[in-house]
Design an enzyme around this catalytic site. Structure first.
Site, short mmCIF file in Angstrom:
data_model
loop_
_atom_site.label_atom_id
_atom_site.label_comp_id
_atom_site.label_asym_id
_atom_site.label_seq_id
_atom_site.Cartn_x
_atom_site.Cartn_y
_atom_site.Cartn_z
N GLU A 54 41.44 40.19 58.66
CA GLU A 54 41.80 40.44 59.97
C GLU A 54 43.04 40.30 60.29
O GLU A 54 43.60 41.14 61.01
CB GLU A 54 40.84 39.31 60.87
CG GLU A 54 39.55 39.54 60.72
CD GLU A 54 39.01 38.57 59.67
OE1 GLU A 54 37.88 38.02 59.73
OE2 GLU A 54 39.46 38.44 58.62
N CYS A 86 40.73 32.87 61.90
CA CYS A 86 40.98 34.38 62.22
C CYS A 86 40.63 34.68 63.63
O CYS A 86 40.91 35.39 64.44
CB CYS A 86 40.15 35.24 61.43
SG CYS A 86 40.80 35.55 59.62
N SER A 170 27.55 42.42 14.32
CA SER A 170 27.34 43.16 15.41
C SER A 170 28.41 44.08 15.89
O SER A 170 28.08 44.82 16.97
CB SER A 170 27.01 42.28 16.64
OG SER A 170 28.14 41.25 16.94
N TRP A 172 30.66 47.20 15.77
CA TRP A 172 30.63 47.36 17.26
C TRP A 172 29.03 48.10 17.37
O TRP A 172 28.76 49.11 16.91
CB TRP A 172 31.47 48.26 17.86
CG TRP A 172 32.98 47.46 17.83
CD1 TRP A 172 33.85 47.78 16.97
CD2 TRP A 172 33.20 46.25 18.64
NE1 TRP A 172 34.87 46.93 17.05
CE2 TRP A 172 34.46 46.00 18.34
CE3 TRP A 172 32.62 45.55 19.65
CZ2 TRP A 172 35.14 44.91 18.72
CZ3 TRP A 172 33.28 44.52 20.10
CH2 TRP A 172 34.49 44.34 19.49
N THR A 198 28.04 30.79 19.64
CA THR A 198 28.66 32.18 19.51
C THR A 198 30.47 32.03 19.25
O THR A 198 31.01 32.89 18.55
CB THR A 198 28.72 32.84 21.02
OG1 THR A 198 27.21 33.07 21.27
CG2 THR A 198 29.43 34.02 21.13
#
Length: 376
Positions: A54, A86, A170, A172, A198
């Site tokens: 605004e 605002c 994995s 790619w 991971t």
């Protein structure tokens, strides 16, 4: 509402989209100022701490804002935060009408901004293109209403539902276009989340690698037993990394702190991390959207816990065979009534792959919010 109202609000939504990667932890907001059918000012919120949409639109409009109609994708704030209210700026500018796409779920605002403008004599209408406005800020809305971030789980799989060979290889699975698409989803997130399994197996970076990237999301590792090596790639890159653990041993934490990680000890449920507490802490840190990239154990735990709000599954035209690894580690189902139902929101070709966006359907109360201690 007139066709012109829809036209100008649509423009405000386009402007709000420009802040997709930069406004965090604030919402993405756009604003258009119209006088006598002509757009005299427009703006969007760009970064937290900088002027709101605004204020930017009113600055562009200048004196032409007096008597104008303002279209804004989120109810104007009425409290002092990083910037002034605002509502004060709108009243000082002398606007005559305000059209908001939706009310602000922030309890500090939550209708108060609209009420303040009405009380001052401004004509106020709310709800125009609300669905589109809400889609811009799923994380901010959920954090304000439910007290937890919006979790988007990204996975990649072959046509036979496999994520990696039995050996773990994995790269790619998907093509370059899909991997580039993932970068954009990372860039809009407040945090990128993974598990220690991971990190140990793949040593990912989990950063945003797009041209002109200004903001790196918080990187979050769920690591019950502090298995993350201090030499991990994720700790060698610019930007913050937060490790949630159940190990309060300062001696084990010291090497990771020295490598630049922040350590947060999460509560246990039995011998496992309490995922509810993890999400509550991320919400306390003003994380709106969590982008999760993880293995099947954590993916399954998040799904079973009812903490996955959206899935992004990249489908590669490959077959890996029945010995390869699956998407989720889930318990055996005895009855079909126990299945986890998903709603497909969108399918889209991304290079040679397909991206399927899904939302878990309600399946009753969430199960235990835990993850086995030896897996993350």
């Amino acid at each position: 509402m007139s066709p012109e109202d829809y036209h100008h609000m649509a423009r405000a939504l386009v402007l709000a989209q420009r802040g997709l990667y930069s406004t965090d932890p604030n919402p993405r907001v756009g604003c258009v100022v119209v006088r006598d059918g002509e757009i005299v000012g427009e703006g969007w919120h760009q970064r937290a701490g900088e002027p709101h949409a605004e204020a930017n639109a009113l600055e562009m409009a200048g004196a032409k804002a007096r008597g104008a109609t303002v279209y804004v994708t989120l109810e104007p704030c009425c409290h002092h935060g990083r910037t002034p209210p605002c509502t004060d700026a709108l009243l000082s500018a002398g606007i005559s009408r305000l059209v908001a796409a939706m009310s602000d779920p922030n309890p500090q605002v939550a209708g108060k901004g609209l009420a303040m403008l009405r009380k001052a004599g401004v004509t106020v209408e709310c709800g125009l293109l609300e669905t589109e406005a809400r889609a811009l800020n799923p994380g901010f809305i959920q954090r304000m209403i439910a007290g937890r971030p919006f979790v988007r789980l990204k996975l990649a799989m072959s046509l036979d539902g496999r994520t990696a060979l039995a050996s773990g290889e994995s790269q790619w699975l998907t093509g370059a276009a899909a991997r580039q698409d993932v970068q954009r989803w990372r860039a809009r997130a407040s945090a990128i989340l993974t598990g220690a399994g991971t990190v140990v197996a793949d040593d990912p970076s989990l950063n945003v690698r797009l041209p002109a990237t200004e903001r790196q999301p918080l990187r979050v590792i769920l690591d019950t037993q502090l298995r993350t090596p201090p030499s991990a790639n994720i700790l060698q890159l610019p930007g913050p990394t937060l490790i949630f653990t159940a190990a309060s041993d300062l001696h084990r934490q010291t090497p990771l702190r020295a490598a630049g990680a922040e350590i947060a000890v999460a509560p246990r449920i039995q011998n496992h991390l309490d995922l509810q507490a993890v999400m509550a802490e991320l919400a306390r840190r003003e994380c709106n959207e969590i982008h999760a990239e993880c293995g099947p154990v954590l993916a399954g735990a998040l799904l079973r816990a009812g903490l996955v709000d959206e899935l992004l599954i990249y489908l590669a035209p490959l077959l890996l065979g029945d010995k390869a690894r699956g998407l989720f580690q889930l318990p055996e189902l005895i009855r079909m009534s126990d299945r986890i139902a998903l709603e497909i929101l969108e399918t889209r070709a991304i290079g040679s792959d397909w991206r399927v966006t899904l939302r878990p359907q309600s399946c009753g109360p969430p199960r235990a919010l835990t993850v086995p201690a030896n897996t993350i």
